[in-house]
Design an enzyme around this catalytic site. Structure first.
Site, PDB file in Angstrom:
ATOM      1  CG  ASP A  42      -2.056   0.944   1.166  1.00  0.00           C
ATOM      2  OD1 ASP A  42      -2.222   1.588   0.114  1.00  0.00           O
ATOM      3  OD2 ASP A  42      -2.819   1.038   2.150  1.00  0.00           O
ATOM      4  CG  ASP A  43      -0.028   4.911   0.071  1.00  0.00           C
ATOM      5  OD1 ASP A  43      -0.927   4.465  -0.667  1.00  0.00           O
ATOM      6  OD2 ASP A  43      -0.187   5.912   0.787  1.00  0.00           O
ATOM      7  CB  CYS A  82      -6.200   3.059  -1.914  1.00  0.00           C
ATOM      8  SG  CYS A  82      -4.773   3.738  -1.062  1.00  0.00           S
ATOM      9  CE  LYS A 141      -6.236   0.390   1.177  1.00  0.00           C
ATOM     10  NZ  LYS A 141      -5.326   1.533   1.015  1.00  0.00           N
ATOM     11  CG  HIS A 143      -9.921   1.860   0.859  1.00  0.00           C
ATOM     12  ND1 HIS A 143      -8.907   2.727   0.490  1.00  0.00           N
ATOM     13  CD2 HIS A 143     -10.894   2.642   1.393  1.00  0.00           C
ATOM     14  CE1 HIS A 143      -9.232   3.961   0.799  1.00  0.00           C
ATOM     15  NE2 HIS A 143     -10.437   3.935   1.344  1.00  0.00           N
ATOM     16  CG  HIS A 297      -1.830   4.090   3.875  1.00  0.00           C
ATOM     17  ND1 HIS A 297      -2.171   5.077   4.769  1.00  0.00           N
ATOM     18  CD2 HIS A 297      -2.523   4.361   2.736  1.00  0.00           C
ATOM     19  CE1 HIS A 297      -3.035   5.902   4.195  1.00  0.00           C
ATOM     20  NE2 HIS A 297      -3.264   5.496   2.967  1.00  0.00           N
ATOM     21  CG  ASP A 349      -2.143   0.723  -3.467  1.00  0.00           C
ATOM     22  OD1 ASP A 349      -0.982   1.187  -3.381  1.00  0.00           O
ATOM     23  OD2 ASP A 349      -3.017   0.945  -2.607  1.00  0.00           O
ATOM     24  CG  HIS A 350      -1.353   4.291  -5.351  1.00  0.00           C
ATOM     25  ND1 HIS A 350      -0.566   4.941  -4.436  1.00  0.00           N
ATOM     26  CD2 HIS A 350      -2.490   3.962  -4.682  1.00  0.00           C
ATOM     27  CE1 HIS A 350      -1.188   5.006  -3.281  1.00  0.00           C
ATOM     28  NE2 HIS A 350      -2.363   4.412  -3.393  1.00  0.00           N
ATOM     29  CE  LYS A 374      -2.351   7.941  -1.387  1.00  0.00           C
ATOM     30  NZ  LYS A 374      -2.344   7.468   0.011  1.00  0.00           N
TER      31      LYS A 374
END
Length: 584
Positions: A42-43, A82, A141, A143, A297, A349-350, A374
């Site tokens: 994540d991130d 996300c 996660k 989301h 994150h 994810d990014h 991001k």
């Protein structure tokens, strides 16, 4: 001697015959349904791990995956945030096709108690694999929303989207989940609400004092109305924003809330325990495990064992802990003898969050040589992510592929490996990666990739296969503040539209094969192919837009606001508090 020769010949002949009948190992592995372990950070920035060039953060386990498998250097997220990126990953479709990209500035799911989320009519790869006999699990996660019309309809829940088991956060990790961290969610908006509350309260208090002293001619009825309005206004927003930890920072097992609020000190160990347990429970049949990390994150939950161990502060500690978790999962796969029949995939994810800082502390990731980060839908730093595949005996080891690929490609890839068929009643934007990964084709099937920021098309990539050029045209770019800083430090996020973006006509054009950092835009007077490239991309946009159909906006203002009647609660609302893991 004659007897011995005849005896040896009688052994060799059937042995050779049996070997000729034995199919190649690669073919044998593909015809057997593999297990699939999908690991998503994540991130995480593409520059944060060793095999992508970082020589200061230690990621030996992720690097081992790359050494034993295939590394993609041009792996692209379908969105720079996300919620939409993960929606595209799960469905193999650009997020605006499912209504999971926003027309406003609220570009992700904001509340567990909101009504937006991944629509029930979307078919995830998990749903198809479940139909193919796979045990499917999501740990970590989500989301993608929870409920639609009541607190327990679970229309957006993982179990309604093909996952047979879920343990983790239905929301996402935020700094509000820790009482020791400054608030992160809607920070500026909350400051304004506090200011308005104080102003209304001041007016009410002034009116009451004026009435008591006779300095202001105002009736008690007016003062009472002002006081009532003050309380209602305060309650209207504090009932949600004042209890973010209870409403958003929760853990669930399947449909049951197990921690409200979550006990962050043990979250990492529980997620790892659940992941290993899922592998052990399902080792005798094909399984899909989607391990969706809370790392990296903010607020960067890191156990004491890893604190202060990296060269990059808390963020580096957090990444190194995630790498250790990857190693534990790989060890569990090997321990159960599943390594050669398990496809392992790792991605983010990014891109990393450049603006995420507290004082002098950098709490976001690093995107290497790539511009932006991001929330930026066009620049490479927001959408170019790690992409690693390992499947011993089927995929080549220590291989690097520099072809445009997408997170959306995972959908058709895993569906085909499981023996399923992608839906024929909708557009699937992903492409099966197995021919490219195995080396049976040299080029990606993607000719064009469209880079959205919300529902706004910011850039388009054209893979000109005959020349090897990868052209990228930017139609909108964010305005960096301060100028030249490389990010939107004045806002915390770069916007997708309005005064915060610059429109380009003609578009900015780059050849990523020569300029991956997007540092030197090409001009019509110096690039002979400029007009042809822009015209070709323009036609591709027209064709792409003809494939889009109107769908309900899942991230509309109505869908993202908090609705008390939709709030997951482990007690009787509003008394939502439990720690069932602690009880166990």
């Amino acid at each position: 001697l004659s007897f011995l020769l005849c005896f040896r010949k009688s052994l060799v002949t059937p042995l050779v015959f049996c070997l000729l009948l034995q199919p190649p190992q690669t073919q044998l592995s593909i015809t057997t349904k593999p297990n699939m372990v999908l690991l998503m950070a994540d991130d995480l920035g593409i520059g944060d791990i060793g095999c992508y060039g970082n020589d200061t953060i230690r990621t030996p386990n992720i690097d081992r995956l790359a050494k034993e498998g295939v590394k993609l250097t041009q792996h692209i997220a379908a969105a720079p945030l996300c919620t939409p990126s993960r929606a595209a990953f799960l469905t193999g479709r650009y997020p605006l096709r499912s209504g999971m990209d926003a027309i406003n500035n609220y570009r992700v799911i904001f509340w567990n108690g909101g009504s937006g989320g991944l629509p029930p009519n979307e078919t995830t790869f998990a749903k198809i694999l479940q139909q193919q006999g796979y045990s499917t699990g999501l740990i970590g996660k989500w989301h993608q929303g929870v409920n639609c019309e009541s607190f327990n309809d679970h229309c957006h829940h993982p179990l309604n989207h093909g996952f047979g088991y879920f343990y983790g956060m239905p929301f996402t990790l935020i700094s509000d989940c820790l009482t020791t961290e400054p608030p992160e969610m809607d920070r500026e908006f909350r400051r304004k609400l506090w200011l308005y509350t104080q102003m209304i309260g001041l007016v009410t208090l002034t009116s009451a004092l004026g009435r008591l002293t006779g300095l202001i001619s105002v009736s008690w009825k007016t003062v009472t109305c002002l006081a009532g309005f003050s309380l209602l206004f305060f309650a209207s927003w504090f009932s949600s924003y004042g209890f973010i930890r209870h409403w958003n920072c929760i853990m669930m097992r399947n449909h049951e809330v197990t921690e409200q609020p979550m006990v962050t000190e043990r979250t990492t160990s529980l997620i790892l325990r659940e992941s290993v347990s899922f592998i052990e429970r399902n080792k005798h049949k094909p399984f899909l495990l989607f391990l969706s990390f809370l790392h990296a994150h903010t607020p960067l939950l890191t156990t004491e064992k890893f604190l202060g161990k990296s060269s990059h502060g808390l963020y580096g500690d957090n990444v190194e802990e995630m790498d250790w978790m990857v190693g534990q999962v790989l060890d569990a796969i090997e321990k159960e003898g599943l390594k050669n029949i398990t496809l392992v995939y790792f991605a983010s994810d990014h891109g990393g969050w450049l603006e995420r800082q507290e004082g002098k502390r950098q709490l976001g990731g690093w995107n290497g040589i790539y511009r932006g980060g991001k929330a930026m839908g066009g620049w490479e730093g927001g959408i170019r992510v790690p992409g690693i595949f390992r499947w011993p005996g089927v995929l080549p080891a220590d291989t690097v592929i520099d072809e445009p690929t997408s997170l959306m490609d995972i959908y058709p890839t895993v569906v085909h490996l499981a023996g399923g068929v992608v839906p024929q009643d909708r557009v699937i934007d992903g492409r099966d990666l197995m021919p490219l990964l195995q080396g049976t084709v040299q080029h990606s099937e993607h000719e064009f990739l469209f880079h959205y920021c919300g529902v706004h098309l910011h850039a388009v990539r054209w893979h000109q296969k005959d020349s090897g050029s990868i052209w990228k045209a930017h139609y909108m770019t964010p305005v960096f503040r301060p100028p030249g800083a490389g990010a939107c430090y004045d806002r915390g996020f770069c916007p997708c539209f309005g005064e915060g973006v610059t429109h380009h006509d003609p578009p900015l054009l780059f050849d990523l094969s020569q300029d991956p950092s997007e540092a030197k835009p090409l001009a019509a007077d110096t690039e002979p192919l400029f007009d042809i490239v822009i015209m070709k991309i323009g036609r591709a946009i027209e064709e792409h837009r003809r494939t889009l159909t109107p769908v309900p906006e899942q991230l509309s203002l109505y869908n993202i606001i908090w609705k008390p009647w939709l709030q997951p609660c482990c007690g009787t609302f509003p008394f939502c508090w439990c720690d069932k893991e602690g009880d166990n």
